[in-house]
Enzyme design. Structure first.
Site, mmCIF file in Angstrom:
data_model
loop_
_atom_site.group_PDB
_atom_site.id
_atom_site.type_symbol
_atom_site.label_atom_id
_atom_site.label_comp_id
_atom_site.label_asym_id
_atom_site.label_seq_id
_atom_site.Cartn_x
_atom_site.Cartn_y
_atom_site.Cartn_z
ATOM 1 N N ARG A 195 -6.556 -6.804 -9.671
ATOM 2 C CA ARG A 195 -6.734 -5.469 -8.606
ATOM 3 C C ARG A 195 -6.319 -4.034 -9.589
ATOM 4 O O ARG A 195 -7.066 -2.996 -9.608
ATOM 5 C CB ARG A 195 -5.833 -5.328 -7.618
ATOM 6 N N ARG A 275 1.363 2.832 1.241
ATOM 7 C CA ARG A 275 2.026 2.312 2.400
ATOM 8 C C ARG A 275 1.217 2.529 3.836
ATOM 9 O O ARG A 275 1.275 1.710 4.720
ATOM 10 C CB ARG A 275 3.362 2.864 2.649
ATOM 11 N N GLU A 385 5.491 -10.106 8.410
ATOM 12 C CA GLU A 385 4.853 -8.925 8.010
ATOM 13 C C GLU A 385 4.168 -8.293 9.108
ATOM 14 O O GLU A 385 3.166 -9.039 10.075
ATOM 15 C CB GLU A 385 3.706 -9.493 7.047
HETATM 16 C C1 3EB Z 1 5.245 -5.424 0.359
HETATM 17 O O1 3EB Z 1 5.591 -4.683 1.083
HETATM 18 C C2 3EB Z 1 5.017 -6.791 0.988
HETATM 19 O O2 3EB Z 1 -0.724 -6.800 -2.164
HETATM 20 O O3 3EB Z 1 -2.019 -5.608 -0.953
HETATM 21 C C3 3EB Z 1 2.017 -5.719 1.931
HETATM 22 C C4 3EB Z 1 0.931 -5.111 2.035
HETATM 23 C C5 3EB Z 1 2.388 -6.515 0.937
HETATM 24 C C6 3EB Z 1 -0.184 -5.351 0.892
HETATM 25 C C7 3EB Z 1 -0.870 -6.208 -1.099
HETATM 26 C C8 3EB Z 1 1.220 -6.838 0.041
HETATM 27 C C9 3EB Z 1 0.079 -5.988 0.000
HETATM 28 O O4 3EB Z 1 5.104 -5.616 -0.969
HETATM 29 C C10 3EB Z 1 3.500 -7.546 0.762
#
Ligand code: 3EB
Length: 401
Positions: A195, A275, A385
């Protein structure tokens, strides 16, 4: 009818629905699937205008049911097959299937179905592009190569819809054997490396939609999580508009280090996602919240305690979408609360934690469309999650003159 919850979002002339369905009656997979599909049709028919499903995520208990699901869905939707991804994540309620779907009123919106991997929706001077890609494991191909290939196919699907990756607002990545190590490297880390390399060529720092950015590229909001099928299943959503009252805001969490700044111990090349991504249309803001977990700064907190992890995760979401956080990022008149969530999707690592996790969610969020499914979260110590979408309005400043 199956157990269903839906939220109606009416902005201007166009009506949208967020729908979550679980079949009420257990039994053979085929019967459960028909019941779920019939429930969606019934919800659409109850609206007093024509509606069509644009995108759906289908959660399945058994990998072996995927071919049957594909047949039934094709028969049900005919030439109006929404952008559909099948994700093998057992629904926590114990059924073989659960469906999360988005629908739109077609009196004022045009939906175009361009085949399995592309659907476009046009209304009010906006164009939404939904694209997907999937790839099964192949002998001799690394997780890095597979991930790169999938990003490239999403890019091709987007291009077919007249869009490119810098228009993408939201990405979903469902990776088989996400925590498995191959030649000493975890598959999720290889996905992150791919990515990062792929995104390096996308001008996220020059997005076509206006967006205040604080010196860094605004990556799409994202979910990166496991699925019990051999492969990598992905979808994304892009937005284009020439309207001058449409803009974007990438949000970072005040309680967390940005994922793209995670220290190297988590991944040689950090996870490139925001986020949350907020889209402002006139006086309305839709906020796509990335998969959020019990992480403070960069560390997992409340190890081994699913209840406390759920509390922390919801607090993280609360702070992320709060007016103070929007203001910090440049939108002083925007912001939301947990009550503004239109739907949530909860990924639980151990099925036995489901009741505890649901209790916390229902206490803090009340009743809202929700799907709970069992999935591997990418860190071994994360038990839950949560992702979601919030709708809120701009605060009108009262003029005293
Ligand atoms: C974190 O906060 C938890 O790799 O796209 C959450 C949302 C998480 C997206 C991603 C990974 C991803 O790191 C894991």
């Amino acid at each position: 009818m199956g157990v269903q919850h839906h939220t109606v979002i009416q902005v201007g002339a166009v009506k949208r629905l967020a729908i979550m369905v679980t079949p009420q009656c257990g039994g053979e997979f085929k019967d459960e699937a028909w019941e779920a599909l019939a429930t969606i049709r019934a919800i659409l028919r109850q609206q007093n205008e024509p509606m069509e499903v644009t995108m759906q995520t289908v959660f399945l208990r058994d990998r072996d049911d995927v071919p049957m699901a594909e047949l039934l869905f094709a028969a049900c939707y005919g030439d109006k097959m929404p952008l559909t991804i099948f994700v093998v994540q057992p629904p926590c309620e114990g059924r073989g299937i659960a469906i999360e779907a988005w629908a739109v009123g077609t009196r004022h919106a045009q939906v175009a179905y361009h085949g399995e991997h592309l659907v476009t929706v046009d209304y009010d001077g906006m164009r939404w592009i939904y694209a997907s890609a999937g790839s099964l494991h192949r002998e001799g191909r690394t997780a890095y190569e597979q991930s790169l290939e999938v990003f490239e196919s999403m890019q091709r699907a987007l291009a077919q819809g007249g869009a490119s990756f810098e228009d993408v607002v939201r990405v979903w990545l469902y990776q088989g054997s996400i925590t498995e190590e191959v030649h000493g490297v975890e598959r999720y880390r290889e996905l992150n490396r791919a990515r990062t390399d792929f995104f390096a060529n996308i001008p996220f720092d020059k997005r076509p939609l206006p967006s205040p950015h604080n010196g860094h590229a605004i990556y799409p909001a994202s979910t990166g999580i496991g699925t019990r099928c051999h492969g990598l299943i992905t979808a994304c959503m892009a937005l284009q508009s020439k309207r001058d009252d449409v803009s974007l805001l990438g949000l970072e969490n005040p309680l967390q280090i940005s994922a793209f700044d995670y220290p190297k111990e988590y991944s040689v090349k950090s996870p490139k996602f925001a986020r949350a991504m907020a889209v402002r249309v006139g006086n309305h803001v839709t906020t796509w919240i990335s998969g959020t977990a019990s992480i403070v700064n960069a560390e997992t907190v409340h190890k081994g305690d699913a209840m406390k992890q759920t509390e922390q995760t919801l607090t993280n979401i609360e702070k992320l979408i709060a007016p103070e956080n929007f203001a910090r990022h440049g939108w002083a008149d925007a912001g939301a609360t947990l009550a503004d969530l239109a739907k949530i999707h909860v990924y639980v690592k151990h099925p036995e934690d489901f009741d505890k996790v649901r209790q916390v969610c229902e206490r803090r969020l009340g009743r809202l469309p929700a799907i709970y499914a069992v999935a591997d979260v990418c860190r071994p110590d994360l038990l839950v999650e949560i992702e979601g979408v919030a709708f809120s309005s701009i605060r009108q400043t009262k003029s005293l003159t």
